[in-house]
Design a protein around this motif. Structure first.
Motif, PDB file in Angstrom:
ATOM      1  N   UNK A  32     130.784  18.058 -42.105  1.00 37.33           N
ATOM      2  CA  UNK A  32     129.376  18.026 -41.694  1.00 37.33           C
ATOM      3  C   UNK A  32     129.234  18.458 -40.232  1.00 37.33           C
ATOM      4  N   UNK A  33     130.207  18.067 -39.385  1.00 40.38           N
ATOM      5  CA  UNK A  33     130.133  18.393 -37.960  1.00 40.38           C
ATOM      6  C   UNK A  33     130.127  19.899 -37.726  1.00 40.38           C
ATOM      7  N   UNK A  34     130.741  20.627 -38.630  1.00 35.15           N
ATOM      8  CA  UNK A  34     130.863  22.079 -38.488  1.00 35.15           C
ATOM      9  C   UNK A  34     129.742  22.816 -39.232  1.00 35.15           C
ATOM     10  N   UNK A  35     129.294  22.231 -40.353  1.00 35.66           N
ATOM     11  CA  UNK A  35     128.426  22.970 -41.274  1.00 35.66           C
ATOM     12  C   UNK A  35     126.988  22.451 -41.392  1.00 35.66           C
ATOM     13  N   UNK A  36     126.781  21.153 -41.199  1.00 32.82           N
ATOM     14  CA  UNK A  36     125.473  20.589 -41.532  1.00 32.82           C
ATOM     15  C   UNK A  36     124.381  21.131 -40.608  1.00 32.82           C
ATOM     16  N   UNK A  37     123.221  21.348 -41.172  1.00 33.18           N
ATOM     17  CA  UNK A  37     122.042  21.703 -40.392  1.00 33.18           C
ATOM     18  C   UNK A  37     121.872  23.172 -40.101  1.00 33.18           C
ATOM     19  N   UNK A  38     122.844  24.000 -40.442  1.00 31.43           N
ATOM     20  CA  UNK A  38     122.759  25.424 -40.103  1.00 31.43           C
ATOM     21  C   UNK A  38     121.639  26.108 -40.896  1.00 31.43           C
TER      22      UNK A  38
ATOM     23  N   UNK B  78     127.416  32.198 -36.343  1.00 39.67           N
ATOM     24  CA  UNK B  78     127.205  31.083 -35.424  1.00 39.67           C
ATOM     25  C   UNK B  78     125.699  30.891 -35.244  1.00 39.67           C
ATOM     26  N   UNK B  79     125.294  29.636 -35.118  1.00 36.19           N
ATOM     27  CA  UNK B  79     123.874  29.310 -35.050  1.00 36.19           C
ATOM     28  C   UNK B  79     123.188  29.986 -33.847  1.00 36.19           C
ATOM     29  N   UNK B  80     121.979  30.458 -34.051  1.00 31.93           N
ATOM     30  CA  UNK B  80     121.247  31.191 -33.005  1.00 31.93           C
ATOM     31  C   UNK B  80     120.501  30.240 -32.080  1.00 31.93           C
ATOM     32  N   UNK B  81     120.318  30.712 -30.842  1.00 30.77           N
ATOM     33  CA  UNK B  81     119.511  29.960 -29.885  1.00 30.77           C
ATOM     34  C   UNK B  81     118.147  30.638 -29.779  1.00 30.77           C
ATOM     35  N   UNK B  82     117.101  29.898 -30.095  1.00 30.79           N
ATOM     36  CA  UNK B  82     115.747  30.460 -30.085  1.00 30.79           C
ATOM     37  C   UNK B  82     115.062  30.108 -28.768  1.00 30.79           C
ATOM     38  N   UNK B  83     115.147  31.051 -27.812  1.00 32.90           N
ATOM     39  CA  UNK B  83     114.506  30.829 -26.517  1.00 32.90           C
ATOM     40  C   UNK B  83     113.102  31.407 -26.567  1.00 32.90           C
TER      41      UNK B  83
ATOM     42  N   UNK C 231     116.418  25.806 -33.166  1.00 31.78           N
ATOM     43  CA  UNK C 231     117.733  25.399 -32.641  1.00 31.78           C
ATOM     44  C   UNK C 231     117.786  23.886 -32.483  1.00 31.78           C
ATOM     45  N   UNK C 232     116.698  23.311 -31.964  1.00 29.09           N
ATOM     46  CA  UNK C 232     116.644  21.854 -31.817  1.00 29.09           C
ATOM     47  C   UNK C 232     116.701  21.204 -33.209  1.00 29.09           C
ATOM     48  N   UNK C 233     115.997  21.804 -34.166  1.00 34.71           N
ATOM     49  CA  UNK C 233     115.989  21.223 -35.519  1.00 34.71           C
ATOM     50  C   UNK C 233     117.366  21.296 -36.183  1.00 34.71           C
TER      51      UNK C 233
END
Ligand SMILES: *Cc1c(COP(=O)(O)O)cnc(C)c1O
Length: 392
Positions: free
Chosen positions: A12-18, A27-32, A64-66
């Motif tokens: 879960x630490x690596x995969x959850x929420x993506x 890799x997860x994106x940063x939405x600025x 990204x926060x979500x």
């Protein structure tokens, strides 16, 4: 990842929420971005009414926060997580979202200094009263109950003495009285302790510590049921103590190594605690993983390991403590914790200096007490750095 229930914490630490964008980045994106564009007036209306999911404005909806919230919720086994700009903002939001003037908090006497200031000096001015009790005596919590008690607040293990509270027992007393139990799970992180599984209603984090784990950014979070988190989220949406997308991204990626890091911190801390117990200049060592710790059995029942924080008393008092701290060449003299780098602190003259000497003596925080937040360096190097100061 659709169904998170069958996976272990490491997965879960690596995969959850993506959640991937149209580019399908790995890799997860940063939405600025502060705001999000709607395809039509009707879509805007549907988003604002909550009829259509999707981001609106970054004070309360940033992808990204979500992702960070969803990942931490999976790790703690919570229905919902609401992220904040810092651990203190998360604690404030818990009270502002769930309580009102005229209600009462029972809190452990051994909690983070700024949390005491928040409860006593700020929330006290708005009609919320707090009674402080022993973290290790559930009977004191029961005795402190009032008809208007709404919240129990505890940190386990505590700072700096590593006292361990019986989370199940406190949850039972709170629930009998119609109150909620909130646990600040900063010292353990979900890799070592899951307060919701032990009966707590709310988990609070300073993500600044082990969740980031590398001393880079501030962040905080509150976790619990959908029903409880609605009030906390409404406070966030309205008042705006929002976690930035950048900090959320750093924490999201930091959590990927959480289990590995917590195991390594714990292994180093146990070895260091055992080594300190054998040093003639040391009067006592406080580490929940040591059989000599007063709540060792309870700690081993509700935590996976003793964690990364070790405290010890030097026979030579403040002189010996300052001499030891000043002699270090590797360790960092700072009050922070949960970093890859080992830190060393003298609580009586820093984090707990606002207490009177009598209050410190009553709390067991002596002038010879030193706290070490054990990092990820080789433990032999940490011991060698301390050995010089102990001998000198
Ligand atoms: C650091 C800390 C906090 C406050 O968190 P910030 O992110 O610094 O606001 C709260 N509780 C505990 C146990 C902490 O160590």
């Amino acid at each position: 990842m659709n169904d998170t229930h069958d996976y272990d914490l490491e997965t879960l630490a690596v995969r959850a929420g993506t959640v991937r964008s149209q580019f399908n980045e790995h890799s997860e994106a940063m939405f600025l971005t502060s705001s999000f564009v709607f395809r039509s007036a009707a879509e805007a209306a549907a988003r604002f009414k909550g009829e259509q999911p999707g981001p609106i404005y970054a004070r309360f909806t940033n992808p990204t926060v979500q992702m960070m919230e969803a990942r931490l919720a999976a790790l703690e086994g919570a229905e919902r997580c609401v992220a904040f700009a810092s651990g203190m903002a998360a604690i404030l939001a818990t009270v502002m979202g769930l309580m009102k003037a005229g209600e009462h908090v029972v809190a452990s006497r051994s909690i983070f200094g700024s949390t005491v200031q928040l409860f006593s000096n700020i929330l006290g001015r708005f009609g919320i009263e707090t009674t402080y009790v022993s973290p290790t005596d559930p009977a004191e919590w029961r005795a402190a109950l009032k008809p208007n008690t709404k919240l129990f607040f505890v940190e386990s293990p505590s700072n700096p003495l590593t006292e361990v509270s019986d989370i199940r027992a406190l949850a039972a007393i709170a629930h009998e009285a119609g109150a909620w139990l909130a646990v600040d799970n900063c010292f353990c992180s979900p890799a070592l302790q899951k307060p919701l599984e032990l009966g707590a209603d709310i988990v609070i984090h300073s993500a600044t510590k082990y969740l980031d784990g590398q001393g880079r950014v501030l962040g905080g979070a509150v976790l619990g049921s959908h029903a409880l988190m609605e009030g906390v989220y409404t406070f966030l949406r309205t008042a705006g103590p929002t976690l930035s997308a950048f900090n959320a991204w750093v924490i999201l990626k930091g959590m990927e190594t959480l289990a590995l890091r917590m195991d390594a911190h714990s292994k180093n801390a146990l070895a260091l605690a055992q080594w300190l117990e054998a040093q003639p200049q040391v009067a006592r060592v406080l580490y929940p993983g040591l059989p000599s710790h007063p709540q060792h059995r309870l700690a081993m029942a509700q935590q996976k390991t003793g964690g990364g924080i070790v405290a010890f008393d030097l026979k030579g008092g403040q002189d010996a403590a300052w001499k030891l701290i000043d002699s270090t060449q590797l360790l960092s003299i700072t009050a922070n914790l949960g970093d890859t780098k080992t830190t060393i602190t003298h609580p009586a003259s820093t984090t707990h200096s606002r207490m009177t000497p009598e209050q410190r003596a009553a709390a067991g925080i002596g002038d010879g007490l030193v706290r070490i937040a054990v990092g990820l360096e080789a433990v032999a190097d940490i011991e060698a750095d301390l050995a010089r100061g102990l001998a000198g």
